[in-house]
Design a protein around this motif. Sequence first.
Motif, PDB file in Angstrom:
ATOM      1  N   LEU A   1       0.841  -1.192   0.000  1.00  0.00           N
ATOM      2  CA  LEU A   1       0.000   0.000   0.000  1.00  0.00           C
ATOM      3  C   LEU A   1       0.880   1.248   0.000  1.00  0.00           C
ATOM      4  O   LEU A   1       2.081   1.156   0.264  1.00  0.00           O
ATOM      5  N   SER A   2       0.300   2.403  -0.278  1.00  0.00           N
ATOM      6  CA  SER A   2       1.047   3.667  -0.410  1.00  0.00           C
ATOM      7  C   SER A   2       2.265   3.467  -1.313  1.00  0.00           C
ATOM      8  O   SER A   2       3.356   3.947  -1.039  1.00  0.00           O
ATOM      9  N   CYS A   3       2.070   2.711  -2.364  1.00  0.00           N
ATOM     10  CA  CYS A   3       3.176   2.345  -3.268  1.00  0.00           C
ATOM     11  C   CYS A   3       2.787   2.766  -4.679  1.00  0.00           C
ATOM     12  O   CYS A   3       2.001   2.099  -5.346  1.00  0.00           O
ATOM     13  N   LEU A   4       3.302   3.910  -5.097  1.00  0.00           N
ATOM     14  CA  LEU A   4       2.936   4.461  -6.402  1.00  0.00           C
ATOM     15  C   LEU A   4       3.821   3.899  -7.503  1.00  0.00           C
ATOM     16  O   LEU A   4       5.042   4.039  -7.451  1.00  0.00           O
ATOM     17  N   VAL A   5       3.202   3.273  -8.478  1.00  0.00           N
ATOM     18  CA  VAL A   5       3.953   2.812  -9.657  1.00  0.00           C
ATOM     19  C   VAL A   5       4.134   4.014 -10.581  1.00  0.00           C
ATOM     20  O   VAL A   5       3.173   4.725 -10.870  1.00  0.00           O
ATOM     21  N   THR A   6       5.374   4.254 -11.009  1.00  0.00           N
ATOM     22  CA  THR A   6       5.624   5.440 -11.826  1.00  0.00           C
ATOM     23  C   THR A   6       5.870   5.114 -13.305  1.00  0.00           C
ATOM     24  O   THR A   6       5.741   5.982 -14.158  1.00  0.00           O
ATOM     25  N   LYS A   7       6.239   3.886 -13.594  1.00  0.00           N
ATOM     26  CA  LYS A   7       6.487   3.495 -14.998  1.00  0.00           C
ATOM     27  C   LYS A   7       6.204   2.020 -15.198  1.00  0.00           C
ATOM     28  O   LYS A   7       6.406   1.204 -14.287  1.00  0.00           O
ATOM     29  N   ILE A   8       5.735   1.706 -16.406  1.00  0.00           N
ATOM     30  CA  ILE A   8       5.703   0.305 -16.824  1.00  0.00           C
ATOM     31  C   ILE A   8       6.901   0.144 -17.745  1.00  0.00           C
ATOM     32  O   ILE A   8       7.047   0.900 -18.714  1.00  0.00           O
ATOM     33  N   ARG A   9       7.813  -0.784 -17.426  1.00  0.00           N
ATOM     34  CA  ARG A   9       8.999  -0.965 -18.267  1.00  0.00           C
ATOM     35  C   ARG A   9       8.696  -1.956 -19.377  1.00  0.00           C
ATOM     36  O   ARG A   9       8.147  -3.026 -19.149  1.00  0.00           O
ATOM     37  N   GLU A  10       9.080  -1.546 -20.590  1.00  0.00           N
ATOM     38  CA  GLU A  10       8.810  -2.380 -21.757  1.00  0.00           C
ATOM     39  C   GLU A  10      10.084  -2.416 -22.592  1.00  0.00           C
ATOM     40  O   GLU A  10      10.821  -1.428 -22.657  1.00  0.00           O
ATOM     41  N   LYS A  11      10.393  -3.561 -23.163  1.00  0.00           N
ATOM     42  CA  LYS A  11      11.562  -3.647 -24.038  1.00  0.00           C
ATOM     43  C   LYS A  11      11.215  -4.498 -25.250  1.00  0.00           C
ATOM     44  O   LYS A  11      10.718  -5.616 -25.089  1.00  0.00           O
ATOM     45  N   GLU A  12      11.459  -3.967 -26.406  1.00  0.00           N
ATOM     46  CA  GLU A  12      11.171  -4.661 -27.664  1.00  0.00           C
ATOM     47  C   GLU A  12       9.762  -5.272 -27.685  1.00  0.00           C
ATOM     48  O   GLU A  12       9.572  -6.446 -28.028  1.00  0.00           O
ATOM     49  N   GLY A  13       8.812  -4.494 -27.259  1.00  0.00           N
ATOM     50  CA  GLY A  13       7.421  -4.933 -27.355  1.00  0.00           C
ATOM     51  C   GLY A  13       6.975  -5.939 -26.320  1.00  0.00           C
ATOM     52  O   GLY A  13       5.974  -6.626 -26.505  1.00  0.00           O
ATOM     53  N   GLU A  14       7.704  -6.034 -25.216  1.00  0.00           N
ATOM     54  CA  GLU A  14       7.296  -6.959 -24.167  1.00  0.00           C
ATOM     55  C   GLU A  14       7.510  -6.296 -22.802  1.00  0.00           C
ATOM     56  O   GLU A  14       8.532  -5.640 -22.593  1.00  0.00           O
ATOM     57  N   VAL A  15       6.554  -6.481 -21.878  1.00  0.00           N
ATOM     58  CA  VAL A  15       6.743  -5.846 -20.575  1.00  0.00           C
ATOM     59  C   VAL A  15       7.860  -6.531 -19.803  1.00  0.00           C
ATOM     60  O   VAL A  15       8.072  -7.740 -19.908  1.00  0.00           O
ATOM     61  N   LYS A  16       8.574  -5.716 -19.015  1.00  0.00           N
ATOM     62  CA  LYS A  16       9.680  -6.250 -18.232  1.00  0.00           C
ATOM     63  C   LYS A  16       9.427  -6.077 -16.730  1.00  0.00           C
ATOM     64  O   LYS A  16      10.096  -6.692 -15.916  1.00  0.00           O
ATOM     65  N   GLY A  17       8.505  -5.194 -16.386  1.00  0.00           N
ATOM     66  CA  GLY A  17       8.233  -4.956 -14.969  1.00  0.00           C
ATOM     67  C   GLY A  17       7.726  -3.546 -14.758  1.00  0.00           C
ATOM     68  O   GLY A  17       7.317  -2.879 -15.721  1.00  0.00           O
ATOM     69  N   VAL A  18       7.756  -3.092 -13.503  1.00  0.00           N
ATOM     70  CA  VAL A  18       7.310  -1.729 -13.217  1.00  0.00           C
ATOM     71  C   VAL A  18       8.342  -1.013 -12.364  1.00  0.00           C
ATOM     72  O   VAL A  18       9.151  -1.638 -11.677  1.00  0.00           O
TER      73      VAL A  18
END
Lengths: 83, 478
Positions: B227-244
């Motif tokens: 909780l109280s954990c703001l995701v600031t980016k979705i990481r993507e590489k070559e058209g596939e998600v890698k994490g946040v």
Amino acid sequence: MIENIEKDIIAIISDVSGYEPAEIKPETNFFQDLEVDSIKAIEITVAIEKKFKISVRDEDVPKIATVKQAVDLVSKLLEQKKN
Amino acid sequence: MATPSKDAYDAVIIGAGISGLVCGCYLAKAGLKVLIAEQHHKPGGYCTSFRRGRFTFDAAAHCFGGYRKEGITRKAFTDLGIDGKVNITKSDPSDTVITPDHTVSFWSDIQQTVEGFRAVFPEERESIKKFFQFLLNPDPHSFSRMRSWTFQNLLDQYFANDRIKTLLAAPLLGLGGLPPSRMSAFIGSKLVSEFLLDGGYHPDSGMQALPDALSERFKELGGELRLSCLVTKIREKEGEVKGVMIGKGDLLPSRYVISNCDARQTFLTLLGKNKIQEELRGKLASMEPSTSMFIAYLGLDGQSRFFPRPGTNIWFLSHYDLDKAYGAAREGDVDGFGGYMLRLSQDRSTLIALVPAPYKTKRYWLANKKKALECIIKKIENNSIPQLTNCIKYKTAATPQTLRRYTLNYHGASFGWAGTPSQLAVSGFKKPSFVKNLYLTGHWTTQGLGISGVTYVGYDTAQIILRKEKGKIIYSHG
């Protein structure tokens, strides 16, 4: 031509239902085999109309129940559009 | 430079709304390693409760539907083993619609509902039965045929009397934020069947009990909730998600990323404008979000013989022009709207009232919040509970700005995208084709249908992912 239509329709069904294209056969019934419900049925109809730039008439809607039926319907409508 | 943590997740879910929690529980139950990251300090999204002194208020969602034996909410809660862990009461009637000339109610016993409508509209005797029968057992193709219909078109098919159409559609202004002339027939039908014909369920301790029970279960199943954990980016590489990325730049690697936040935020902020196609950018810019709400929270001291039945949603409308009401609501004209929804809590200690309201600047709502609150109280006094003011011990309100602030929903939208026919079944949000393993869940995926709607989407998203996982397992075992 028919093969391409089939490929496109399977891609749409796969997208909407979440089933892999390989699991979707010409005779697969969307409602019985792929857990397609009313909202997904709408999504399929709308996506087919958009993809092939056709408009599906009310009486033809129930024909969108298997890949084969959908391919036949789309081919017929595309043919009509050409003439 | 971000340092990847040692252990990658199978799935990270952004947002602990009901859809994110339901999806997370199903994935965790299937053995996936799942993290749910929520920016707020409590789970629930629009389904939360808050305390002020001795009063507990439901923040936005104030009851739920789809809980009959075969209902989707019931199915999910049973599958996940939280059915029975929360004490849930169904109000009977769940909803009552009141206009100056008519009163109709929605009862647990559908026959009682039908008879009630028949007593008011005897000339629509047969149509009433047929209409409810259609809503409860639609043919699987019927809504595809009606894909471009408005709810008004559907009502016109069944009824001749304009009054009955208004009474059936009045609650939808509050449940879906649109008048029947603009609402899709499918959305309107689902709102009636899920909320009015099977609605009025409420956890005894408040709506917060639902996300709390789901969170507990999620953790029992091995899930991690931050909780109280703001995701600031979705990481993507070559058209596939890698994490946040969270906060200032910790990368949490994950095979799947599921966004339970709004579509604009997911694509434009978290993924990044430059990562998305022109077509999607255009779609995001042109699509209409649903209407927001103004919600009055009243803590009560003492009782009044004019109090409505506790737990029942009272939909009051002083006139019969739903387009006019909608027009006034869009302008922030609480008085001109001419109605409200009010609900007295089961223990008669609090009362909430709401009207659809527009997203306007902070400054606007700072200047108008008090006025709008007083206007609603006055209206309730004039039409439902005389001398209500004497019973009020505490009062406050949420504006569209408040709703946005707590949930980060674009423009404080109550139901995701507006449920118009042209926005029905717009593809590409649930599973964007250009980034592998990114999914969206919740009311921004296409349909905004309250708790039961987002429960369905959460369940559905989890099934889609699990089907893929199963495919993989079968493949790896030859």
